[in-house]
Write a protein that holds these residues in place. Sequence first.
Motif, short mmCIF file in Angstrom:
data_model
loop_
_atom_site.label_atom_id
_atom_site.label_comp_id
_atom_site.label_asym_id
_atom_site.label_seq_id
_atom_site.Cartn_x
_atom_site.Cartn_y
_atom_site.Cartn_z
N LYS A 7 3.52 7.57 -4.31
CA LYS A 7 2.59 6.46 -4.13
C LYS A 7 2.65 5.93 -2.71
O LYS A 7 1.64 5.67 -2.07
N VAL A 8 3.90 5.75 -2.23
CA VAL A 8 4.08 5.24 -0.86
C VAL A 8 3.50 6.22 0.14
O VAL A 8 2.81 5.83 1.07
N ALA A 9 3.76 7.52 -0.08
CA ALA A 9 3.23 8.53 0.83
C ALA A 9 1.71 8.53 0.78
O ALA A 9 1.03 8.65 1.81
N GLY A 10 1.16 8.38 -0.43
CA GLY A 10 -0.30 8.32 -0.58
C GLY A 10 -0.88 7.14 0.15
O GLY A 10 -1.92 7.24 0.81
N LYS A 11 -0.22 5.99 0.05
CA LYS A 11 -0.70 4.79 0.74
C LYS A 11 -0.61 4.97 2.25
O LYS A 11 -1.47 4.52 2.99
N LYS A 12 0.47 5.64 2.68
CA LYS A 12 0.61 5.88 4.12
C LYS A 12 -0.50 6.79 4.63
O LYS A 12 -1.09 6.54 5.68
N THR A 13 -0.78 7.85 3.86
CA THR A 13 -1.84 8.76 4.29
C THR A 13 -3.19 8.06 4.26
O THR A 13 -4.03 8.27 5.14
N ALA A 14 -3.40 7.20 3.25
CA ALA A 14 -4.65 6.43 3.18
C ALA A 14 -4.77 5.51 4.39
O ALA A 14 -5.85 5.38 4.99
N ALA A 15 -3.65 4.89 4.75
CA ALA A 15 -3.66 4.00 5.92
C ALA A 15 -3.95 4.81 7.19
O ALA A 15 -4.72 4.37 8.05
N LYS A 16 -3.36 5.99 7.29
CA LYS A 16 -3.61 6.83 8.46
C LYS A 16 -5.07 7.25 8.51
O LYS A 16 -5.69 7.24 9.58
N LYS A 67 -6.33 -4.66 11.98
CA LYS A 67 -5.67 -5.61 11.08
C LYS A 67 -5.74 -5.10 9.65
O LYS A 67 -4.79 -5.23 8.89
N LYS A 68 -6.86 -4.50 9.28
CA LYS A 68 -6.99 -3.94 7.93
C LYS A 68 -5.97 -2.83 7.73
O LYS A 68 -5.34 -2.75 6.69
N ALA A 69 -5.83 -1.98 8.72
CA ALA A 69 -4.87 -0.89 8.61
C ALA A 69 -3.46 -1.45 8.47
O ALA A 69 -2.66 -0.98 7.67
N ALA A 70 -3.15 -2.48 9.25
CA ALA A 70 -1.83 -3.11 9.16
C ALA A 70 -1.65 -3.73 7.78
O ALA A 70 -0.58 -3.66 7.19
N ALA A 71 -2.71 -4.33 7.27
CA ALA A 71 -2.64 -4.94 5.94
C ALA A 71 -2.40 -3.88 4.88
O ALA A 71 -1.69 -4.09 3.92
N LYS A 72 -2.98 -2.71 5.07
CA LYS A 72 -2.77 -1.63 4.10
C LYS A 72 -1.34 -1.10 4.18
O LYS A 72 -0.77 -0.70 3.19
N LYS A 73 -0.76 -1.09 5.36
CA LYS A 73 0.62 -0.62 5.50
C LYS A 73 1.61 -1.59 4.86
O LYS A 73 2.61 -1.19 4.31
N ALA A 74 1.32 -2.86 4.91
CA ALA A 74 2.23 -3.87 4.35
C ALA A 74 2.44 -3.66 2.85
O ALA A 74 3.57 -3.66 2.39
N PRO A 75 1.38 -3.46 2.04
CA PRO A 75 1.63 -3.22 0.61
C PRO A 75 2.46 -1.96 0.38
O PRO A 75 3.26 -1.91 -0.55
N ALA A 76 2.27 -0.94 1.22
CA ALA A 76 3.07 0.27 1.07
C ALA A 76 4.55 -0.04 1.28
O ALA A 76 5.41 0.42 0.55
N LYS A 77 4.83 -0.86 2.29
CA LYS A 77 6.23 -1.24 2.54
C LYS A 77 6.77 -2.07 1.40
O LYS A 77 7.91 -1.91 0.97
N LYS A 78 5.94 -2.96 0.87
CA LYS A 78 6.38 -3.79 -0.27
C LYS A 78 6.70 -2.91 -1.47
O LYS A 78 7.70 -3.11 -2.14
N ALA A 79 5.86 -1.92 -1.73
CA ALA A 79 6.08 -1.02 -2.87
C ALA A 79 7.38 -0.24 -2.68
O ALA A 79 8.14 -0.05 -3.63
N ALA A 80 7.63 0.19 -1.44
CA ALA A 80 8.87 0.93 -1.16
C ALA A 80 10.09 0.04 -1.39
O ALA A 80 11.08 0.47 -1.97
N LYS A 81 9.99 -1.22 -0.97
CA LYS A 81 11.11 -2.16 -1.18
C LYS A 81 11.33 -2.41 -2.65
O LYS A 81 12.46 -2.45 -3.13
N ALA A 123 -7.56 5.67 7.21
CA ALA A 123 -8.36 4.49 7.55
C ALA A 123 -8.31 4.23 9.05
O ALA A 123 -9.33 3.92 9.67
N THR A 124 -7.14 4.35 9.65
CA THR A 124 -7.04 4.12 11.10
C THR A 124 -7.80 5.20 11.86
O THR A 124 -8.42 4.91 12.88
N LYS A 125 -7.76 6.44 11.32
CA LYS A 125 -8.52 7.51 12.00
C LYS A 125 -10.02 7.23 11.91
O LYS A 125 -10.75 7.43 12.88
#
Length: 191
Positions: A101-110, A167-181, A112-114
């Motif tokens: 899930k975390v990897a999926g969110k990271k790829t989604a964030a990437k 900012k949206k990309a950063a916001a998407k990364k934050a939930p991924a970090k929260k899920a990992a924690k 989105a940034t692309k």
Amino acid sequence: MSNGNGVAATLSDAAESVKEKASEIGDAVASTASATVAKAKKAAKSAEKSVKSKVANAKKAVAKRTEKASKAVKKTVANAKKKLAAASADAKKEVASLKKKVAGKKTAAKKATKKVAKKATAKKAAVKKAVKKAPAKKAAAKKAPAKKAAAKKAPARKAAAKKAPMKKAAAKKAPAKKAAKKAAKKAAKKK
């Protein structure tokens, strides 16, 4: 003299009868004693047998109880091991799914940034085209300077637009970090 012979014969007969009686009494005493000894031996043997059988029964009972107890302990230990193995497997599966899930969110964030970067480059290209076209219009019309100023303002808007998607990309990364924690906390609690 005849009296003497008769007395001697009577005495010898009496002595013989006493001797016979004594031997009869001795035989009777001996047979009684031997019978008593035989009875005592029999009683001792039967007592020994009963003691041996009781000891054997006690040993069997102890062995059965010990065997039952050891089987119960083995079952309990086996069940505990199975439960621990199952819990461990579940925890590993959960960790793997959370990592996915975390990897999926990271790829989604990437992605989105692309996409934002692609849009930004497309907008830059459009602005450059507009800027290039503006000098040609400047030669044709006198109002070109106003358009040029508008063209110059466009990059400023673009910069503002660029910042918002970041900012949206950063916001998407934050939930991924929260899920990992959260996943790390759950795994720590289970251990």
